[in-house]
Design a protein around this motif. Structure first.
Motif, PDB file in Angstrom:
ATOM      1  N   ALA A  69       0.463  -1.083   0.312  1.00 27.53           N
ATOM      2  CA  ALA A  69      -0.445  -0.180   0.097  1.00 27.53           C
ATOM      3  C   ALA A  69       0.711   1.291  -0.454  1.00 27.53           C
ATOM      4  CB  ALA A  69      -0.697   0.269   1.042  1.00 27.53           C
ATOM      5  N   PRO A 103       2.211   4.643  -1.028  1.00 25.16           N
ATOM      6  CA  PRO A 103       1.239   5.436  -1.523  1.00 25.16           C
ATOM      7  C   PRO A 103       1.559   6.298  -2.355  1.00 25.16           C
ATOM      8  CG  PRO A 103       1.852   6.512   0.640  1.00 25.16           C
ATOM      9  CD  PRO A 103       2.365   5.251   0.440  1.00 25.16           C
ATOM     10  N   TYR A 153      -2.918  15.620  -1.127  1.00 25.41           N
ATOM     11  CA  TYR A 153      -3.745  15.009   0.480  1.00 25.41           C
ATOM     12  C   TYR A 153      -3.444  15.907   0.562  1.00 25.41           C
ATOM     13  CZ  TYR A 153      -3.848  11.639   4.409  1.00 25.41           C
ATOM     14  OH  TYR A 153      -4.099  11.459   5.435  1.00 25.41           O
ATOM     15  N   LEU A 193      -6.353  14.171   9.642  1.00 28.42           N
ATOM     16  CA  LEU A 193      -5.883  14.460  10.779  1.00 28.42           C
ATOM     17  C   LEU A 193      -5.715  15.369  11.576  1.00 28.42           C
ATOM     18  CD1 LEU A 193      -3.197  11.883   9.082  1.00 28.42           C
ATOM     19  CD2 LEU A 193      -4.573  11.764  10.370  1.00 28.42           C
ATOM     20  N   GLY A 246       8.760  10.223   9.472  1.00 28.36           N
ATOM     21  CA  GLY A 246       7.963   9.381   8.954  1.00 28.36           C
ATOM     22  C   GLY A 246       6.461   9.844   9.550  1.00 28.36           C
ATOM     23  N   GLY A 250       5.489  13.512   7.007  1.00 18.97           N
ATOM     24  CA  GLY A 250       4.577  12.597   5.259  1.00 18.97           C
ATOM     25  C   GLY A 250       3.264  12.259   6.076  1.00 18.97           C
ATOM     26  N   MET A 251       2.970  12.054   7.230  1.00 20.88           N
ATOM     27  CA  MET A 251       1.270  11.412   7.228  1.00 20.88           C
ATOM     28  C   MET A 251       0.432  12.540   7.198  1.00 20.88           C
ATOM     29  SD  MET A 251       1.482   8.618   7.828  1.00 20.88           S
ATOM     30  CE  MET A 251      -0.402   8.244   8.579  1.00 20.88           C
ATOM     31  N   THR A 291      -3.251   8.116  14.710  1.00 19.30           N
ATOM     32  CA  THR A 291      -3.655   8.510  13.400  1.00 19.30           C
ATOM     33  C   THR A 291      -4.056   7.427  13.477  1.00 19.30           C
ATOM     34  OG1 THR A 291      -1.320   9.985  13.064  1.00 19.30           O
ATOM     35  CG2 THR A 291      -2.820   8.726  11.126  1.00 19.30           C
ATOM     36  N   LYS A 294     -12.957   5.101  13.121  1.00 16.26           N
ATOM     37  CA  LYS A 294     -13.748   6.207  12.223  1.00 16.26           C
ATOM     38  C   LYS A 294     -14.758   5.035  11.499  1.00 16.26           C
ATOM     39  CE  LYS A 294     -12.269   9.776  10.392  1.00 16.26           C
ATOM     40  NZ  LYS A 294     -12.065  10.965   8.963  1.00 16.26           N
ATOM     41  N   ILE A 301       2.111  -1.726   4.678  1.00 12.95           N
ATOM     42  CA  ILE A 301       1.799  -0.940   3.900  1.00 12.95           C
ATOM     43  C   ILE A 301       3.721   0.747   4.391  1.00 12.95           C
ATOM     44  CG2 ILE A 301       0.942   1.317   4.361  1.00 12.95           C
ATOM     45  CD1 ILE A 301      -1.411   0.083   5.588  1.00 12.95           C
ATOM     46  N   LYS A 349       5.128   3.877   4.798  1.00 10.25           N
ATOM     47  CA  LYS A 349       4.660   5.089   5.654  1.00 10.25           C
ATOM     48  C   LYS A 349       5.209   6.806   4.865  1.00 10.25           C
ATOM     49  CE  LYS A 349       6.058   3.858  10.507  1.00 10.25           C
ATOM     50  NZ  LYS A 349       6.476   4.867  11.733  1.00 10.25           N
ATOM     51  N   PRO A 350       4.538   7.356   4.318  1.00  7.68           N
ATOM     52  CA  PRO A 350       3.995   8.325   5.074  1.00  7.68           C
ATOM     53  C   PRO A 350       2.459   6.988   4.078  1.00  7.68           C
ATOM     54  CG  PRO A 350       4.351   9.505   3.781  1.00  7.68           C
ATOM     55  CD  PRO A 350       5.616   8.306   3.124  1.00  7.68           C
ATOM     56  N   PHE A 351       1.394   6.955   4.643  1.00  4.09           N
ATOM     57  CA  PHE A 351       0.399   6.353   3.644  1.00  4.09           C
ATOM     58  C   PHE A 351      -1.195   7.089   4.094  1.00  4.09           C
ATOM     59  CE2 PHE A 351      -1.404   4.834   7.893  1.00  4.09           C
ATOM     60  CZ  PHE A 351      -0.520   4.914   8.586  1.00  4.09           C
ATOM     61  N   LYS A 352      -2.057   7.706   3.153  1.00  5.75           N
ATOM     62  CA  LYS A 352      -2.849   7.822   3.464  1.00  5.75           C
ATOM     63  C   LYS A 352      -4.679   7.361   4.872  1.00  5.75           C
ATOM     64  CE  LYS A 352      -2.444  10.052  -0.991  1.00  5.75           C
ATOM     65  NZ  LYS A 352      -3.323  10.083  -1.814  1.00  5.75           N
ATOM     66  N   PRO A 353      -4.922   7.818   5.451  1.00 10.29           N
ATOM     67  CA  PRO A 353      -5.667   6.855   6.415  1.00 10.29           C
ATOM     68  C   PRO A 353      -6.602   5.969   5.659  1.00 10.29           C
ATOM     69  CG  PRO A 353      -5.976   9.412   6.749  1.00 10.29           C
ATOM     70  CD  PRO A 353      -5.070   9.075   5.674  1.00 10.29           C
ATOM     71  N   GLU A 354      -6.787   6.774   4.434  1.00 11.55           N
ATOM     72  CA  GLU A 354      -7.881   5.708   3.293  1.00 11.55           C
ATOM     73  C   GLU A 354      -7.061   4.506   3.043  1.00 11.55           C
ATOM     74  OE1 GLU A 354      -8.201   9.496   3.794  1.00 11.55           O
ATOM     75  OE2 GLU A 354      -7.708   9.156   1.545  1.00 11.55           O
ATOM     76  N   GLN A 355      -6.080   4.522   2.535  1.00 12.72           N
ATOM     77  CA  GLN A 355      -5.585   3.217   2.369  1.00 12.72           C
ATOM     78  C   GLN A 355      -5.307   2.295   3.296  1.00 12.72           C
ATOM     79  OE1 GLN A 355      -1.843   5.029   1.234  1.00 12.72           O
ATOM     80  NE2 GLN A 355      -2.016   5.205  -1.288  1.00 12.72           N
ATOM     81  N   VAL A 413      -6.299  -1.536   3.000  1.00  9.12           N
ATOM     82  CA  VAL A 413      -5.525  -2.626   3.823  1.00  9.12           C
ATOM     83  C   VAL A 413      -6.367  -3.593   4.566  1.00  9.12           C
ATOM     84  CG1 VAL A 413      -3.233  -3.210   4.334  1.00  9.12           C
ATOM     85  CG2 VAL A 413      -3.490  -1.438   2.505  1.00  9.12           C
ATOM     86  N   ARG A 455      -9.087  -5.266   3.370  1.00 10.94           N
ATOM     87  CA  ARG A 455      -8.104  -7.100   2.166  1.00 10.94           C
ATOM     88  C   ARG A 455      -7.770  -7.434   3.418  1.00 10.94           C
ATOM     89  NH1 ARG A 455      -3.939  -3.514  -1.939  1.00 10.94           N
ATOM     90  NH2 ARG A 455      -3.732  -6.387  -2.453  1.00 10.94           N
TER      91      ARG A 455
END
Lengths: 852, 122
Positions: free
Chosen positions: A278, A280, A291, A297, A342, A345-346, B17, B24, B104, B106-112, B116, B119
């Motif tokens: 995943a 991104p 984003y 957040l 880390g 980036g979020m 996060t 949610k 996953i 980082k960084p990732f979006k909450p939706e991602q 996952v 899945r």
């Protein structure tokens, strides 16, 4: 009533009859052991019992009857005769069945160990058969039937393998059912069809070897065995097993879940398909909308944590003095940047991410390498810390950050030196600071496996403790502290109550002293909750020292000791500013320039030492510098000039140094903007005294100075000496008492122009009569009949005349209110043991009174 | 019944996060800031549907934690997702070997994150 219960009730009735029959039949069998008819009858009964208890889900009963049935079947089919042992065993078995039946009927649990011996005995009669095992409760480890699985078609295997990506689990289910299972309502075909509701059955195989010709086929007997199926479902292993719980009465049903390695072996599950990536930063994502994390957040936690991490990193960076290996230190700094990198980036804070990312890369290289951070690098890392701090501040205020990427550039240059980055990559990174650093490094395969392994090892070797903590509302804490104060008062009142004091009841006395002990402990505990280590304050001072020395062009090293010493939160909040002042002065006025120091034969860099420790119920904070020290003459001259003293003579060293704490005093030849216009030190004194502490100064010309701040451990409670003057009681802070004596008549005298004096050892001290000050009728007018207390404050000493010492007491301070603030000689009120209010004496004021 | 998630990370920001993103969507999230702490939670009998862990943590890193979790009977097949930063590509192989289910970066979006989790645990 449940269906099951209804069935069970009719079963119990049926079973009772069966048990009665069995009893009779066994006796018959004993008499005629070769009678086939009797044997068959016994078998049929046992068989029915087994089946019915299975249907009713009375498993213990079922298992025992199954055991016995096996034995009977064996004799029957082998055409053996029932030997005496066998008959005995059968009787034993019947007894157990009867007792289990009774227990089951009562609804109690059956101890399965009850038939363990029986099972053993029966096993000994039977040839080696695994069937006996399937009856026992424990499920043996399941296994994969490799032949079956390997025989699956490639297409099928592929399909099955794909299911894994959807999070589905793959099972192999084997059915080894009794030939009679059909007559009990258990049909393997139906079972397999049931599975379809909860997933997909991919393949079923079975063996039809034992199917006889049509004429000898018994329609209610199952001839198909070795049934195996591949079942794919989202159900968990337990849930799948649950499906078969009931059917297990008809035989063995094995459910085996394929483990990831088995999936790889048998179904060629390619891990790269299997692994969910995943990340991104794929191509499609970067084309999409940028984003906007603000929508989902909340960055306030990030800011708080980042600041803590930066503080920790900075603190550790300062600790490195030489070019020596410091694994733990380097690891902390690395970790700080790593986490910030880390997390930033979020939230889309790309500027923070870039700086932190580069810094992280540098530290990663160092910690997996020679573990030395050269001075240059240290400084640039410090700048990285500063810059990130700045970014955080801006972000917090919602401002847009502005940076030319200077820091990133310099960090990048270090990375180039280390061979971690090429110039082209650095340029690319600077051009597009939104691209993650890691991707740049990774693209070229810079991160070597070996290094990561080494890093992993190091991580395991270093252990950092973590504290469990919770956040508490300070208002609640203050309220608690207040309550505890009241508790202490009330408890003291109790102890000092006359009736209590005169109590002769030992028990009561013991209880009261226990209460006293507990109250004290509660008080200590609650006070300690408000205690925080001075570490954070010291950290700020280290930073400050660095900044000032840089601006002033001086080289200063800061050393810290006792940073874990704890202070009450309020004290920590208030002590910050005074300490800043003192440190500023030390560097500005104390530490000389490098040339001056060299000429004086000192180290090029000056040293400022911060120490914190406990001493006799107080906290001591010391600031020492090895600068040029205080110039006594200059101070005296200035003091006279400012009209602070009239006479230069007869002033003790302590008193001279304390002059600089007076308002309106400044010996700075040039007023630097950092130190202000000499308003520093007297404010310092006042702030510290507000905390009921005191400042002491020591200095040796040419060598340096030491500023010592003594603070009480708590603000709410004071350790006081209760003194009596006439019928009035007062409290003297114990911290200010030097000693108490009853002087000799000859030691008391009156000196012209100075008033009454008392001689203590070789010194004369002025005498202050409390009864005069407070207009109270004393018991004694003569000091030699009363008590004289020598008290000190700000380097000055005086003696106070009281009638007697009552005793030391911890008293809770209560503010007298605004209208009483200006009363001389009194610094506050306290509730004493007898519940009355006592006045806390202000030592400073008393000393002033004596000098008149 | 809601699905339960255990999230392990030494950064409070990450834990918050992850918690917010998943709560949610109706998941119940338990957090641990340390690998050893996480093992204690797992040993306490509470069952989790998915375990999410950071790779780079002090004391016990995520790969070691994954291997340890796989040794526990009830968690032999529980989906484990590891979080790594893009600079730690090598962790992918280690993760697979240790028994992780997915990763996953980082960084990732909450939706991602949510997608996952869905899945691995539909």
């Amino acid at each position: 009533m449940d269906d099951i219960d209804k069935i069970r009730n009719s079963f119990f009735l049926e079973a009772e009859e069966i048990l009665e029959s069995l009893e009779a039949l066994l006796l018959d069998l004993e008499a005629s052991p070769d009678d086939e008819e009797i044997l068959n009858a016994v078998f049929r009964n046992m068989h029915t019992l087994k089946g019915s208890s299975g249907i009713c889900e009375l498993h213990s009963l079922e298992r025992i009857s199954h055991l016995l049935e096996d034995l009977l079947d064996h004799i029957r089919s082998e055409k053996k005769s029932a030997t005496v042992e066998i008959i005995d065993t059968l009787f034993e078995g019947l007894d157990i069945v009867k007792s289990v039946f009774v227990t089951t009927r009562q609804g109690a649990d059956v101890d399965d160990g009850i038939y363990a011996d029986l099972a053993e005995k029966i096993k000994s009669f039977l040839p080696e058969r695994e069937e006996v095992e399937e009856v026992l409760p424990d499920v043996a480890e399941t296994y994969v039937d490799e032949e079956f699985v390997k025989a699956l078609g490639t297409g099928t295997k592929e399909e099955i393998g794909k299911c894994v990506d959807g999070g589905k689990r793959i099972y192999q289910i084997s059915f080894n059912l009794d030939p009679e299972c059909l007559s009990h309502g258990t049909d393997p075909l139906l079972l397999i069809k049931t599975l379809d509701y909860d997933g997909e059955v991919f393949e079923v195989s079975s063996s039809t070897d034992n199917v006889p010709s049509l004429d000898s086929l018994d329609p209610v007997r199952l001839y198909i065995d070795n049934i195996k199926a591949i079942f794919v479902s989202t159900l968990g292993l337990d849930e799948v097993n649950d499906i078969f719980e009931f059917a297990r009465a008809a035989g063995a049903i094995d459910v085996h879940q394929f483990s990831p390695l088995e999936l790889k072996d048998f179904f060629n599950v390619d891990y790269d398909d299997f692994w969910l990536d995943a990340s991104p930063d794929t191509e499609e994502d970067s084309e999409k909308e940028p984003y906007h994390p603000k929508d989902t957040l909340d960055p306030s936690v990030f800011f708080g944590e980042a600041r803590d991490l930066l503080g920790a990193a900075e603190h550790e960076l300062q600790k490195i003095t030489g070019d020596s290996k410091e694994s733990a230190v380097i690891d902390t700094v690395y970790r700080s940047f790593h986490t910030i990198h880390g997390n930033a980036g979020m939230f889309g804070f790309s500027e923070i991410r870039s700086v932190a990312g580069f810094a992280e890369a540098i530290l990663d290289k160092i910690r997996t390498g020679d573990e030395v951070i050269p001075r240059q690098t240290r400084e640039i890392l410090q700048e990285a810390v500063d810059e990130i701090r700045g970014f955080i501040d801006l972000r917090e205020n919602g401002s847009v950050y502005e940076t030319e990427g200077e820091t990133v550039k310099r960090l990048g240059e270090i990375l180039i030196d280390m061979g971690e980055l090429t110039k082209e990559q650095l340029d690319e990174a600077l051009k597009n600071q939104d691209k993650p650093l890691g991707e740049i490094l990774v693209k070229e395969g810079f991160v070597a496996e070996k290094k990561l392994e080494k890093a992993l090892e190091k991580q395991k070797a270093l252990s950092l403790s973590s504290h469990a903590a919770i956040r508490v509302d300070t208002a609640k804490l203050d309220s608690l502290v207040n309550m505890v104060g009241e508790l202490v008062i009330t408890q003291t009142m109790l102890t000092h109550n006359d009736s209590i004091k005169n109590v002769r009841d030992n028990n009561l006395t013991r209880i009261i002293s226990q209460l006293d002990k507990i109250t004290r402990e509660v008080q200590e505990n609650v006070m300690s909750i408000r205690m925080l280590p001075v570490k954070a304050t010291f950290q700020k001072l280290i930073r400050l020292a660095r900044d000032i020395s840089k601006k002033g062009g001086k080289a200063v090293n800061v050393r810290v000791e006792g940073e874990d010493t704890e202070l009450d939160k309020t004290v920590i909040d208030e002590i910050g500013d005074p300490l800043v002042h003192i440190v500023r002065n030390a560097i500005d006025h104390g530490i000389e320039t490098s040339e001056e120091r060299e000429r004086a034969g000192k180290d090029e860099a000056g040293l400022v030492e911060l120490k914190a420790f406990h001493q006799g119920g107080n906290i001591v904070i010391q600031i020492r510098d090895d600068g040029k020290g205080l110039d006594k003459d200059a101070i005296l001259n200035k003091a006279v000039q400012k009209g602070l003293i009239s006479d230069k003579k007869g002033v003790s060293e302590d008193e001279i140094f304390n002059l600089i704490l007076l308002p309106g005093f400044s010996t700075a030849k040039t007023v630097t903007d950092l130190s202000g216009r000499g308003v520093g030190m007297d404010v310092v004194k006042r702030n510290i005294e507000k905390l009921r502490g005191k400042v002491e100064i020591q200095s040796i010309k040419g060598e340096g100075s030491i500023f010592t701040i003594k603070l009480p451990l708590t603000l709410a409670v004071i350790d006081g000496m209760v003194v009596k003057v006439g019928s009035e009681k007062y409290i003297l802070p114990t911290i200010s008492i030097v000693e108490s004596i009853r002087p000799e008549k000859s030691h008391v005298s009156t000196v012209q122009g100075r008033g009454e004096m008392v001689r203590i050892r070789d010194n004369l001290y002025p005498l202050v009569r409390l009864h005069d000050l407070f207009d109270v009728e004393p018991l004694n007018y003569n000091p030699w009949d009363a008590m004289v207390m020598q008290v000190e404050g700000e380097g000055k000493t005086t003696c106070i005349l009281v009638d007697e010492l009552v005793g030391q007491q911890q008293v809770v301070i209560k503010s007298l209110g605004e209208s009483f603030k200006s009363i001389k000689y009194v610094s506050g009120g306290a509730i004493m043991g007898d519940g009355r209010v006592g006045l806390i004496l202000d030592t400073g004021g008393l000393i002033e009174a004596s000098t008149g | 019944m809601s699905k339960t998630i255990l999230a392990v990370d030494d950064s409070v920001t990450m834990l918050q996060t992850i918690s917010l993103a998943l709560e949610k969507e109706g998941y119940i999230v338990t957090t641990a800031s340390d690998g050893v702490d996480a093992l204690n939670v797992l040993g306490g009998g509470e069952k989790f549907d998915v375990i999410i862990t950071d790779v780079n943590m002090p004391n016990m890193d995520g790969i070691t934690l994954t291997a340890e979790i796989r040794k526990l009977e009830p968690y032999k097949f529980t989906p484990i997702i590891v979080l790594t930063t893009e600079s730690q590509v090598g962790k992918k192989e280690d993760g697979k070997q240790a028994g992780a289910t997915g990763w996953i970066v980082k960084p990732f979006k909450p939706e991602q994150l949510v997608s996952v989790v869905r899945r691995v645990s539909p």
